[in-house]
Design an enzyme around this catalytic site. Structure first.
Site, PDB file in Angstrom:
ATOM      1  N   ASP A   1     -40.734  24.676  38.281  1.00 29.88           N
ATOM      2  CA  ASP A   1     -41.547  23.850  37.573  1.00 29.88           C
ATOM      3  C   ASP A   1     -41.322  22.447  38.381  1.00 29.88           C
ATOM      4  O   ASP A   1     -41.277  21.430  37.715  1.00 29.88           O
ATOM      5  CB  ASP A   1     -41.124  23.502  36.195  1.00 29.88           C
ATOM      6  CG  ASP A   1     -42.250  22.800  35.397  1.00 29.88           C
ATOM      7  OD1 ASP A   1     -43.308  22.458  35.987  1.00 29.88           O
ATOM      8  OD2 ASP A   1     -42.080  22.285  34.225  1.00 29.88           O
TER       9      ASP A   1
ATOM     10  N   HIS B   1     -45.991  22.523  41.079  1.00 31.33           N
ATOM     11  CA  HIS B   1     -47.111  21.168  41.022  1.00 31.33           C
ATOM     12  C   HIS B   1     -47.231  20.622  42.464  1.00 31.33           C
ATOM     13  O   HIS B   1     -46.276  20.187  42.772  1.00 31.33           O
ATOM     14  CB  HIS B   1     -46.927  20.426  39.938  1.00 31.33           C
ATOM     15  CG  HIS B   1     -46.945  20.810  38.526  1.00 31.33           C
ATOM     16  ND1 HIS B   1     -47.868  21.171  38.003  1.00 31.33           N
ATOM     17  CD2 HIS B   1     -45.925  21.619  37.941  1.00 31.33           C
ATOM     18  CE1 HIS B   1     -47.495  21.709  36.724  1.00 31.33           C
ATOM     19  NE2 HIS B   1     -46.298  21.829  36.849  1.00 31.33           N
TER      20      HIS B   1
ATOM     21  N   HIS C   1     -43.034  13.225  40.863  1.00 37.29           N
ATOM     22  CA  HIS C   1     -43.862  11.693  40.411  1.00 37.29           C
ATOM     23  C   HIS C   1     -43.143  10.767  41.249  1.00 37.29           C
ATOM     24  O   HIS C   1     -41.883  10.654  41.740  1.00 37.29           O
ATOM     25  CB  HIS C   1     -43.543  11.510  39.007  1.00 37.29           C
ATOM     26  CG  HIS C   1     -44.222  12.429  37.999  1.00 37.29           C
ATOM     27  ND1 HIS C   1     -45.538  12.491  37.839  1.00 37.29           N
ATOM     28  CD2 HIS C   1     -43.348  13.346  37.149  1.00 37.29           C
ATOM     29  CE1 HIS C   1     -45.773  13.389  37.102  1.00 37.29           C
ATOM     30  NE2 HIS C   1     -44.587  14.047  36.439  1.00 37.29           N
TER      31      HIS C   1
ATOM     32  N   ASP D   1     -51.362  25.257  32.037  1.00 36.74           N
ATOM     33  CA  ASP D   1     -49.909  24.516  31.736  1.00 36.74           C
ATOM     34  C   ASP D   1     -50.171  23.077  31.856  1.00 36.74           C
ATOM     35  O   ASP D   1     -51.169  22.504  32.526  1.00 36.74           O
ATOM     36  CB  ASP D   1     -49.189  24.959  33.089  1.00 36.74           C
ATOM     37  CG  ASP D   1     -47.690  24.210  33.288  1.00 36.74           C
ATOM     38  OD1 ASP D   1     -47.179  23.994  32.156  1.00 36.74           O
ATOM     39  OD2 ASP D   1     -47.266  23.814  34.289  1.00 36.74           O
TER      40      ASP D   1
ATOM     41  N   ASN E   1     -53.160  21.670  37.328  1.00 33.82           N
ATOM     42  CA  ASN E   1     -53.174  20.369  36.856  1.00 33.82           C
ATOM     43  C   ASN E   1     -53.522  19.082  37.970  1.00 33.82           C
ATOM     44  O   ASN E   1     -52.553  18.135  37.989  1.00 33.82           O
ATOM     45  CB  ASN E   1     -52.304  19.924  35.790  1.00 33.82           C
ATOM     46  CG  ASN E   1     -50.713  19.939  36.135  1.00 33.82           C
ATOM     47  OD1 ASN E   1     -50.591  20.767  37.218  1.00 33.82           O
ATOM     48  ND2 ASN E   1     -49.827  19.108  35.632  1.00 33.82           N
TER      49      ASN E   1
END
Lengths: 311, 426
Positions: free
Chosen positions: B306, B63, B310, B153, B95
């Site tokens: 993965d 991501h 954050h 996902d 996403n």
């Protein structure tokens, strides 16, 4: 002790000390003038993110009897509505020179989180999610010990919604550390996963679960459990797991009944049992009074030592 | 322009090579694998004595957060984190905000990579518009713009009907569908694995069966539609077994595993560590062992990270409120080497295959990805297998710090990478 976060992580020695101290302090509650100067100049802030009258009032009472300042912050008055993070709220209260923060929160682990962040302020867990409610566990133990004289080897059944109950978890750890034997009794939908790995016996049948027990601790049934499909109806729950004069016949003749309140009369507990009719020992009001004593003991343990002598 | 990496050991599973050899790079391409000590006078000489030279690592599940969440990570910082971990090529999940559900967003990511990327980036297109699980995206256009696969996902498709239609479309366009497998009716507000640790902590659980059921359903739909199904971040023993059986039956299905799902259990969540919160969650030792077994016997095809950055303040909150996801790019090789190769689960060559040639095959990445074949694009990772070091969240290239491996002692690390002939040292 720096914090009181869980009974799982509190030693038997500390639990013994808190119960003994509470037993001594309880005498103050029977005096005409309920006031001692022990915690003068100390400040307790209650920070409640969930509604509670009973627990918050009990802490406030305990602090005031010990002459500590008691300041209450309810969620509606706090900065949460302004979008402040929990971390920032906690740092603010520490900077306001709170000696201890009594926290209640719907998310499990928030007192642990607070204790990791704050270096100078003690944290008391007044109930976090479905995790723990250590002062409730302590007051339950004090109440049982007062009647039974000891906790060791007693058979204690905790009945009801174990899965969602912080009271159950604190009871399990506290009671087993003190040598009592704990049973969990409830429908399978309300028993936590891997409950059999806890130091307890698990029953999904009330008659078997109550057979020969010395103490029954009845948990409050949140009616929203039914709406979430975990129970078919309150009626059936009451029939299968409600504590009544009838179901208590299987327990020891001198069985005592506890309930952390607030009760749903006629659901998890019958009115007769709650009111102590037919010679049944309902300890529900003793629990409330003992709650003040236990909280006085905890406040004393966390704030009573002069800061000069702290390590 | 020539570069010679001399003195090293070359491990290239795509050519079954594992021997001491020198690697010659010329004009951004692999030129030759040479006997040790071959003199190439006009080449830049880089001494890699004692090091291992492998095809640049490939991670098909990251991501990068751009566009929309640049405060967590962006294409520049994310590809720097990749290069620091030995990765020269990553595939980014859709996403973002907006989601990668139009050709314009695919092109934006490719353009940004041109401008600031230090590794190759392949966007993965969304299966449904805004990842709402409802209307299918214009997959043909996504593909022609450069999307190499389709996935929802993070917002797993709940409707079997939508999943079926997405698979039919993917099969028609020869695109793999990558599924996060979760029956949300069973996980609801769960924040970690359902089990003893969650019971101790009073955290709502996500049962393993929620993954198994979704996997079983998706495999059956793949059988029905003929779509190539790729199972993202396998976390349960049940999934490994279902994948093994599906492969035996000849269904077109592949699978991947993340380092944390075999190296950690849900006990890492004790003390309410939000850096151990991700979805699918950390499971039990039994699941870890099943994943290792699946990697060993070939049931699980590849290793991914993965990588899900954050911001620190987003993770410094109540456990319930913390977002799912952890970093991965900079710890993937060291954890893999320490927990799979050093322990004998995989040989070094097998581990490298699952991080290079295998993922390249699964997503049909461009010719030359995941190999040191002469003529291939010169994407190379140079690895040090000897250094023992401690993972430190404060020294990562990523913008975020959310790793549960902080403080973990590991062996092995990437020294530098070569991306299309350009040496990247971080």
């Amino acid at each position: 002790m720096k914090h009181l976060l869980t009974l799982r992580e509190t030693s038997k020695t500390d639990i013994d000390y808190l119960l003994d101290t509470a037993g001594t302090l309880r005498e103050i509650l029977e005096r005409p003038v309920k006031k001692v100067p022990t915690l003068r100049g100390r400040a307790m802030i209650t920070l409640f993110y969930e509604n509670s009258t009973r627990t918050r009032t009990s802490f406030e009472m305990a602090a005031k009897i010990m002459s500590a300042e008691a300041i209450n912050i309810a969620v509606s008055q706090s900065s949460v509505s302004k979008g402040e993070s929990l971390k920032d709220s906690l740092l603010t209260l520490q900077a306001l020179k709170a000696d201890c923060i009594v926290m209640r929160h719907s998310s499990s682990g928030t007192p642990e989180f607070a204790a990791q962040i704050l270096k100078h302020t003690s944290i008391i867990n007044a109930g976090d999610g479905r995790h723990e409610h250590p002062t409730q566990g302590l007051l339950d133990m004090l109440t049982i010990r007062q009647t039974k004289g000891q906790l060791e080897d007693l058979e204690v059944a905790i009945v009801g919604d174990i899965a969602h109950s912080r009271v159950a978890r604190s009871n399990i750890w506290g009671l087993t550390k003190m040598g009592a034997k704990v049973r969990l009794v409830g429908p399978r939908t309300l028993l936590p996963p891997d409950a059999d790995r806890l130091p307890v016996q698990v029953y999904d049948n009330l008659a078997q679960g109550l057979d020969g027990v010395d103490v029954v601790n009845v948990l409050r049934l949140q009616t929203e459990r039914m709406e979430k499909g975990l129970l078919p109806s309150l009626r059936e729950y009451s029939r299968l797991f409600g504590i009544s004069q009838q179901s208590l016949k299987l327990a020891q003749p001198d069985v005592m009944v506890l309930h952390p309140g607030p009760m749903n009369r006629g659901v998890e507990i019958s009115a007769d049992v709650a009111d102590g009719k037919f010679g049944i020992h309902s300890a529900i009001e003793e629990q409330v009074t003992n709650g003040i004593a236990v909280r006085m003991a905890v406040l004393y343990a966390l704030m009573g030592v002069s800061s000069d002598t702290e390590a | 322009m020539k570069t010679l990496l001399f003195g090293g050991r070359i491990v290239d599973p795509s050519q079954h090579i594992d021997r001491d050899a020198d690697l010659l790079i010329e004009d951004g391409k692999i030129s030759a694998i040479l006997e040790p000590g071959t003199a190439i006078a006009d080449a830049e000489q880089i001494d890699v004595t004692g090091k291992v030279v492998v095809p640049g690592l490939i991670d098909i599940h990251v991501h990068l957060r751009e566009p929309g969440f640049e405060y967590k990570e962006d294409i520049e910082s994310g590809t720097r984190a990749a290069a620091a971990g030995g990765f020269t090529r990553v595939c980014c999940m859709p996403n973002t905000n907006p989601a990668i559900d139009t050709a314009a967003t695919v092109r934006f990511i490719l353009e940004r990579t041109e401008q600031v990327g230090v590794a190759h980036v392949h966007p993965i297109g969304a299966a449904t518009r805004a990842m709402q699980g409802d209307q299918l995206t214009e997959m043909a256009e996504l593909k022609s713009a450069g999307a190499i696969a389709i996935s929802d996902d993070a917002f797993p498709l709940q409707s079997a009907e939508t999943t079926r239609r997405a698979m039919e479309y993917c099969a028609m366009l020869n695109l793999p569908l990558l599924t996060h497998n979760e029956d949300k009716a069973l996980t609801q507000k769960g924040a970690m694995n359902e089990g003893y640790t969650a019971t101790l902590l009073g955290i709502p659980g996500m049962p393993r069966v929620a993954e198994d059921i979704a996997v079983a359903r998706n495999i059956m739909l793949a059988k029905l539609t003929g779509c190539h199904l790729h199972l993202l971040h396998i976390s349960t023993a049940g999934t490994v077994e279902l994948l093994r059986r599906a492969k035996a039956e000849g269904i077109k299905v592949t699978g991947e595993a993340c380092q944390h799902h075999w190296a950690l259990t849900d006990e890492a969540c004790m003390k309410f560590q939000t850096d151990a919160k991700m979805n699918p969650p950390l499971r039990t030792q039994e699941d870890c062992e099943a994943i290792k077994q699946g990697l060993q016997d070939g049931t699980i095809d590849c290793i991914v990270t993965d990588h899900a950055p954050h911001a620190e303040y987003e993770k410094e909150v109540e456990f319930d409120a913390a977002p799912f996801g952890i970093l991965g790019l900079e710890t993937s090789f060291p954890i893999t080497y320490t927990t799979l190769v050093k322990t004998g689960v995989l040989t070094l060559s097998e581990a490298i295959a699952k991080m290079t040639s295998e993922p390249a095959k699964i997503l049909s990445l461009p010719e030359g990805a995941g190999t040191l074949c002469p003529g291939a694009i010169a994407d190379v990772a140079v690895l040090d297998l000897d250094t023992i070091w401690t993972i430190d969240r404060n020294t990562v290239q990523s913008k975020s710090k959310n790793t549960p491996f902080h403080g973990t002692e590991v062996q092995g690390r990437a020294v530098f990478t070569v991306v299309a002939g350009r040496v990247i040292r971080l």
